[in-house]
Design a protein around this motif. Structure first.
Motif, PDB file in Angstrom:
ATOM      1  N   ILE A   1       0.836  -1.199   0.000  1.00  0.00           N
ATOM      2  CA  ILE A   1       0.000   0.000   0.000  1.00  0.00           C
ATOM      3  C   ILE A   1       0.874   1.254   0.000  1.00  0.00           C
ATOM      4  CG2 ILE A   1      -1.659   1.329   1.344  1.00  0.00           C
ATOM      5  CD1 ILE A   1      -2.890  -1.031  -0.086  1.00  0.00           C
ATOM      6  N   THR A   2       1.932   1.247   0.809  1.00  0.00           N
ATOM      7  CA  THR A   2       2.838   2.396   0.848  1.00  0.00           C
ATOM      8  C   THR A   2       3.504   2.613  -0.502  1.00  0.00           C
ATOM      9  OG1 THR A   2       3.268   1.937   3.193  1.00  0.00           O
ATOM     10  CG2 THR A   2       4.793   3.404   2.055  1.00  0.00           C
ATOM     11  N   ALA A   3       3.968   1.533  -1.119  1.00  0.00           N
ATOM     12  CA  ALA A   3       4.616   1.656  -2.432  1.00  0.00           C
ATOM     13  C   ALA A   3       3.635   2.143  -3.489  1.00  0.00           C
ATOM     14  CB  ALA A   3       5.219   0.320  -2.839  1.00  0.00           C
ATOM     15  N   ALA A   4       2.396   1.638  -3.465  1.00  0.00           N
ATOM     16  CA  ALA A   4       1.416   2.036  -4.470  1.00  0.00           C
ATOM     17  C   ALA A   4       1.047   3.510  -4.338  1.00  0.00           C
ATOM     18  CB  ALA A   4       0.168   1.161  -4.345  1.00  0.00           C
TER      19      ALA A   4
ATOM     20  N   LEU B   1       1.875   6.287  -7.249  1.00  0.00           N
ATOM     21  CA  LEU B   1       0.791   6.979  -7.936  1.00  0.00           C
ATOM     22  C   LEU B   1       0.824   8.487  -7.708  1.00  0.00           C
ATOM     23  CD1 LEU B   1      -2.142   4.477  -7.276  1.00  0.00           C
ATOM     24  CD2 LEU B   1      -0.827   4.780  -9.378  1.00  0.00           C
ATOM     25  N   LEU B   2       1.337   8.916  -6.570  1.00  0.00           N
ATOM     26  CA  LEU B   2       1.373  10.340  -6.273  1.00  0.00           C
ATOM     27  C   LEU B   2       2.597  11.041  -6.845  1.00  0.00           C
ATOM     28  CD1 LEU B   2       0.126  10.571  -2.568  1.00  0.00           C
ATOM     29  CD2 LEU B   2      -1.120  11.150  -4.655  1.00  0.00           C
ATOM     30  N   THR B   3       3.618  10.295  -7.217  1.00  0.00           N
ATOM     31  CA  THR B   3       4.847  10.938  -7.686  1.00  0.00           C
ATOM     32  C   THR B   3       4.630  11.686  -8.995  1.00  0.00           C
ATOM     33  OG1 THR B   3       6.153   9.206  -6.610  1.00  0.00           O
ATOM     34  CG2 THR B   3       7.265  10.542  -8.256  1.00  0.00           C
TER      35      THR B   3
ATOM     36  N   ALA C   1      17.566   6.332  -2.712  1.00  0.00           N
ATOM     37  CA  ALA C   1      16.381   5.492  -2.511  1.00  0.00           C
ATOM     38  C   ALA C   1      16.738   4.010  -2.557  1.00  0.00           C
ATOM     39  CB  ALA C   1      15.328   5.819  -3.573  1.00  0.00           C
ATOM     40  N   GLY C   2      17.610   3.622  -3.482  1.00  0.00           N
ATOM     41  CA  GLY C   2      17.986   2.219  -3.562  1.00  0.00           C
ATOM     42  C   GLY C   2      18.807   1.749  -2.379  1.00  0.00           C
ATOM     43  N   MET C   3      19.764   2.555  -1.935  1.00  0.00           N
ATOM     44  CA  MET C   3      20.597   2.161  -0.803  1.00  0.00           C
ATOM     45  C   MET C   3      19.781   2.081   0.482  1.00  0.00           C
ATOM     46  SD  MET C   3      24.161   4.218  -1.505  1.00  0.00           S
ATOM     47  CE  MET C   3      24.919   3.499  -0.063  1.00  0.00           C
TER      48      MET C   3
ATOM     49  N   GLY D   1       8.298   2.552  -4.161  1.00  0.00           N
ATOM     50  CA  GLY D   1       7.337   3.312  -4.943  1.00  0.00           C
ATOM     51  C   GLY D   1       7.940   4.500  -5.663  1.00  0.00           C
ATOM     52  N   PHE D   2       9.017   5.051  -5.119  1.00  0.00           N
ATOM     53  CA  PHE D   2       9.641   6.224  -5.728  1.00  0.00           C
ATOM     54  C   PHE D   2      10.708   5.866  -6.753  1.00  0.00           C
ATOM     55  CE2 PHE D   2      12.702   9.803  -5.653  1.00  0.00           C
ATOM     56  CZ  PHE D   2      11.848  10.815  -6.046  1.00  0.00           C
ATOM     57  N   LEU D   3      11.319   4.711  -6.635  1.00  0.00           N
ATOM     58  CA  LEU D   3      12.439   4.340  -7.507  1.00  0.00           C
ATOM     59  C   LEU D   3      12.094   4.324  -8.992  1.00  0.00           C
ATOM     60  CD1 LEU D   3      14.553   1.595  -5.694  1.00  0.00           C
ATOM     61  CD2 LEU D   3      15.362   3.736  -6.700  1.00  0.00           C
ATOM     62  N   PRO D   4      10.921   3.822  -9.439  1.00  0.00           N
ATOM     63  CA  PRO D   4      10.650   3.837 -10.887  1.00  0.00           C
ATOM     64  C   PRO D   4      10.695   5.226 -11.509  1.00  0.00           C
ATOM     65  CG  PRO D   4       9.123   2.367  -9.778  1.00  0.00           C
ATOM     66  CD  PRO D   4       9.888   3.088  -8.701  1.00  0.00           C
ATOM     67  N   HIS D   5      10.385   6.262 -10.746  1.00  0.00           N
ATOM     68  CA  HIS D   5      10.443   7.631 -11.252  1.00  0.00           C
ATOM     69  C   HIS D   5      11.835   8.245 -11.117  1.00  0.00           C
ATOM     70  CE1 HIS D   5       6.008   7.925 -11.502  1.00  0.00           C
ATOM     71  NE2 HIS D   5       6.016   7.181 -10.416  1.00  0.00           N
ATOM     72  N   ASN D   6      12.697   7.622 -10.311  1.00  0.00           N
ATOM     73  CA  ASN D   6      13.969   8.234  -9.962  1.00  0.00           C
ATOM     74  C   ASN D   6      15.169   7.540 -10.598  1.00  0.00           C
ATOM     75  OD1 ASN D   6      16.142   8.637  -7.204  1.00  0.00           O
ATOM     76  ND2 ASN D   6      15.351  10.344  -8.402  1.00  0.00           N
ATOM     77  N   MET D   7      14.947   6.395 -11.264  1.00  0.00           N
ATOM     78  CA  MET D   7      16.055   5.719 -11.910  1.00  0.00           C
ATOM     79  C   MET D   7      16.536   6.521 -13.107  1.00  0.00           C
ATOM     80  SD  MET D   7      16.714   3.191 -10.014  1.00  0.00           S
ATOM     81  CE  MET D   7      17.891   2.324 -11.040  1.00  0.00           C
TER      82      MET D   7
END
Length: 437
Positions: free
Chosen positions: A10-13, A17-19, A169-171, A211-217
């Protein structure tokens, strides 16, 4: 375990979605500063990604409060409320910094106030497990000072390492994963309820980062900014404080025979968590080296430069993605190595495995120009740069020079307001390719 995984998802979703809307809001609000000398990205990129991460944190805590087993964490402990209070304060300071670039000393004061708010609500270190001595109780002032120091160190360590796309975010996600397994083992295997808040914090932190990593890679569409890096640093330190200073090692003595034996068993993770965290040893080392380097030059410890570990990796020839993966590797090796050692410290295979993986990591560091080639049958599963070129002759020197010039042109910074910039304008195509005509 299922409820922890549900909270994580839920936190990741919510964060994912909000990013996207937060990115558009950051562009409209002008939270997209010009490229600085120490930056490695070439396009002005919006910040304020911490807004989505903070709402993901709120969603995770809200869902956990309505679950059957995790509801007891909120009923028996005030630590989740303390975390939310400190996180809201540090997030607000980070948002103001992403927009207005506030002074470093003001941010440091805000970090100390956020840590003090958590201490006032009960999230503090009550005692320390010391090897050979046992459980040492701390006075109120000692616990407060140690808690504030640990929070400030962790926040700045994560903030300092946030220099490449997807690095922080990854580390932190890797660190939270190893910490979650350790905390869950204490809570489930030993039946110690005091470890439940730390386990919940680690699960929520993993969801925020995933949840944030897909937008930040790389190439990043949005940065988390100080609003995100300071937030995840505070959540990580809160979990460490909850486990290190709240769980009584005497409770483990029922299974290990004595309090000293219990302390000795938990030393591989307990003690490094205080000086500061083993799971963020790489960011902490970067923080210490940066302070020493800047002080030696007569500069302020908060002065920005290009001497961080990820900058050094780029200077010796590693690509952006390879530098990030190398930092991931060392974080996972240290975090999960300490976790494996805490489970069975008498196993020689664990030590040999850590030594072998360390040698592999050193070889990767010494071969920055090496590009591996995969077999023919696996080429469709890897990026094009790792595929073999069948029958293609070696490139001529003129072609090599032309390609290098094109790469240099691609790395050149782009000013804000140009079309095609990474979200710099609301109109115009967002092309990732260079016009080579």
């Amino acid at each position: 375990m299922r409820e922890y995984l549900l909270t994580l998802c839920i936190t990741a979703a919510v964060t994912y979605l909000l990013t996207g809307p937060v990115r558009k809001f950051a562009i409209v609000a002008g939270a997209m500063p010009e490229i600085r000398a120490r930056d490695v990205h070439r396009e002005p990129t919006p910040r304020l990604g911490g807004i989505a991460m903070f709402f993901g944190l709120c969603a995770g805590l809200l869902v956990a409060d309505h679950l059957t087993n995790l509801n007891e964490v909120f009923a028996k402990s005030n630590e989740p409320r303390a975390l939310l209070s400190g996180a809201a304060l540090i997030w607000l300071i980070g948002v103001l910094d992403d927009k207005f670039e506030i002074d470093a000393l003001i941010k440091l004061g805000g970090q100390m106030i956020a840590a003090g708010v958590m201490v006032m609500q009960g999230l503090t270190i009550l005692w320390l497990p010391i090897p050979g001595v046992g459980n040492v109780a701390l006075t109120q002032w000692q616990g407060t000072l140690l808690t504030v120091a640990l929070v400030v160190i962790t926040i700045n360590a994560v903030n300092f390492v946030d220099g490449l796309d997807g690095l922080a975010a990854g580390m932190v996600c890797i660190a939270a994963g190893s910490f979650f397994l350790y905390a869950y083992r204490i809570w489930y295997s030993y039946g110690i309820e005091a470890a439940a808040p730390g386990t919940l914090f680690a699960a929520i932190l993993m969801g925020m980062c995933l949840g944030f990593l897909p937008h930040n890679m790389h190439p990043a569409r949005i940065f988390m900014g100080d609003s995100g890096s300071m937030l995840i640093g505070l959540v990580l330190s809160a979990g460490a404080i909850s486990i290190t200073g709240q769980v009584d090692p005497d409770a483990l003595a029922l299974f290990t025979g004595s309090e000293k034996a219990a302390v000795h068993q938990t030393v591989p993770v307990y003690i490094p968590l205080l000086l500061p965290l083993t799971i963020i040893a790489v960011p902490a080392a970067d923080l210490i080296l940066a302070i020493v380097r800047r002080t030696w030059r007569g500069q302020s410890p908060f002065a920005a430069d290009r001497g961080h570990l990820h900058h050094r990796l780029l200077e010796i020839g590693h690509s952006h993605s390879r530098a990030v993966l190398i930092m991931y590797f060392w974080s996972a090796l240290i975090g999960f190595g300490a976790l494996a050692y805490s489970v069975n410290s008498a196993s020689m295979w664990i030590v040999l495995g850590v030594v072998f993986l360390s040698s592999v990591g050193l070889i990767l560091l010494l071969l920055p120009r090496f590009t591996p080639r995969v077999p023919v049958w696996a080429q469709r599963f890897v990026p094009p740069r790792y595929r073999r070129r069948r029958g293609a002759p070696d490139a001529a020197p003129e072609q090599t020079a032309a390609s290098e010039a094109a790469e240099a042109e691609e790395r050149a910074p782009v000013t804000a307001g140009a079309s095609g910039v990474n979200g710099a304008t609301a109109i115009g195509a967002r092309s990732r390719f260079v016009d080579r005509r």
